[in-house]
Scaffold this active site. Structure first.
Site, short mmCIF file in Angstrom:
data_model
loop_
_atom_site.label_atom_id
_atom_site.label_comp_id
_atom_site.label_asym_id
_atom_site.label_seq_id
_atom_site.Cartn_x
_atom_site.Cartn_y
_atom_site.Cartn_z
N HIS A 102 88.10 41.78 -93.58
CA HIS A 102 88.66 41.65 -94.95
C HIS A 102 87.58 41.81 -96.03
O HIS A 102 87.90 41.83 -97.21
CB HIS A 102 89.33 40.28 -95.12
CG HIS A 102 90.53 40.08 -94.26
ND1 HIS A 102 91.60 40.96 -94.25
CD2 HIS A 102 90.83 39.10 -93.35
CE1 HIS A 102 92.51 40.53 -93.37
NE2 HIS A 102 92.07 39.42 -92.80
N ASP A 137 93.70 43.46 -84.97
CA ASP A 137 93.88 42.11 -85.51
C ASP A 137 95.26 42.07 -86.16
O ASP A 137 95.72 43.06 -86.73
CB ASP A 137 92.80 41.84 -86.56
CG ASP A 137 92.83 40.41 -87.09
OD1 ASP A 137 92.02 39.59 -86.63
OD2 ASP A 137 93.69 40.12 -87.97
N HIS A 139 96.23 40.80 -88.83
CA HIS A 139 96.19 41.02 -90.27
C HIS A 139 95.68 42.44 -90.54
O HIS A 139 94.88 42.98 -89.78
CB HIS A 139 95.21 40.06 -90.95
CG HIS A 139 95.57 38.61 -90.82
ND1 HIS A 139 95.04 37.80 -89.84
CD2 HIS A 139 96.40 37.84 -91.55
CE1 HIS A 139 95.55 36.57 -89.98
NE2 HIS A 139 96.37 36.57 -91.00
N ASP A 223 94.87 37.27 -83.31
CA ASP A 223 95.83 36.39 -83.98
C ASP A 223 97.26 36.92 -83.93
O ASP A 223 98.17 36.32 -84.51
CB ASP A 223 95.39 36.09 -85.42
CG ASP A 223 94.83 37.29 -86.14
OD1 ASP A 223 95.10 38.42 -85.69
OD2 ASP A 223 94.10 37.10 -87.13
ZN LIG Z 1 93.46 38.21 -88.57
#
Ligand SMILES: [Zn+2]
Length: 295
Positions: A102, A137, A139, A223
């Site tokens: 991120h 991931d 996200h 995740d």
């Molecule tokens: Zn994540």
């Protein structure tokens, strides 16, 4: 593919229930300590002023990107970069904290400060290599996407949960300028299971093969696992094994860097992925072999 780990990573944000040290505690003692400092590579992606702002934040124990930094956080952050670079040299898997995907060039976000996979990738690009970054991931890897959005030397592909943090990662985001067509988002809806993941995985591999990379950099977050405390995708451990297996069947050069994963089975998920990669690397058995467990 070997697992690279350092117990320094446990000293960063050690008590937090989110991106806390509990995530990787099980690796300590089971895996050898690998040491590498990557401070000199930060400038491949991040500006000098930004680097200093993170160093100061660690010294001042500030809270940024939802994380309370401490004096050990700096050492963890530069070791995470170093181990990611090491992993990229020999096709290994770096189990690191803090995560990176991120982090933008000039902005920390979502538990991330320096973009480990982007730094390792930029180093490879500078050496003349074409890199396929595959981010599974749960996200969207918005930081990594933003860093390579205008590049045709890097294909970025992300499979993630739609309408979750950071609320980007739509199929319409395809790159710009020279990078048009080199950014592929494959979002899934909340509750998506292994089969839904495999459909997107196959699309990612197909796009990666068409790009014909010299090396595949995997932003490996766990995740999307069914027991994760933050997201609501429903992959089993088998999905991570299958992911490693299919990637290795398609690409000879692969390395991995840990991103997210907020549950107690993170080590098992990492091991399933690495096992898939290593099994996939073995030669296929021939047609007349009756043992179908491999092949
Ligand atoms: Zn994540």
């Amino acid at each position: 593919m070997k697992i690279l780990f350092n117990s320094k990573f446990l000293l960063h944000n050690s008590l937090c229930e989110g991106e806390g040290a509990y995530r990787i505690e099980k690796f300590k003692g089971k895996y050898e300590e690998s040491d590498a400092i990557g401070e000199q590579y930060i400038s491949l992606v991040h500006a000098h002023e930004y680097k200093n702002s993170i160093l100061n934040a660690c010294n001042n124990e500030d809270t940024i990107a939802e994380v309370e930094l401490n004096k050990d956080s700096w050492e963890a952050a530069i070791s995470a970069i170093g181990l990611s670079i090491e992993a990229s040299k020999d096709g290994d898997f770096a189990v690191v904290r803090p995560p990176g995907h991120h982090a933008k060039r000039d902005k920390a976000a979502g538990f991330c400060f320096f973009n480990n996979i982007a730094i390792a990738t930029q180093k490879l690009v500078n050496e003349g290599k074409r890199v396929f970054i595959f981010d599974f991931d749960g996200h969207h890897g918005d930081g990594t996407q933003s860093i390579f959005y205008e590049s045709d030397q890097v294909l970025f592909c992300s499979i993630h949960q739609l309408w979750a943090y950071p609320y980007t990662g739509f199929a319409e985001e395809t790159g710009s300028g020279k990078g048009k067509g080199y950014n592929l988002n494959l979002p899934l809806i909340s509750g998506a299971n292994d089969m839904a993941f495999y459909d997107k995985l196959n699309l990612a591999i197909k796009a990666g093969r068409e790009f014909n990379p010299d090396i595949v950099a995997v932003s490996a977050g766990f995740d999307a696992y069914e027991d994760d405390k933050i997201l609501s995708l429903k992959y089993s451990q088998k999905a991570f094994y299958e992911c490693g297996l299919r990637l290795r069947r398609a690409f000879p050069n692969i390395f991995g860097v840990l991103e997210g994963g907020y549950h107690d089975d993170l080590m098992e998920c990492v091991e399933a992925f690495v096992e898939g990669i290593n099994i996939g690397a073995r030669p296929r058995k021939n047609l007349f072999d009756t043992d179908m467990s491999v092949g």
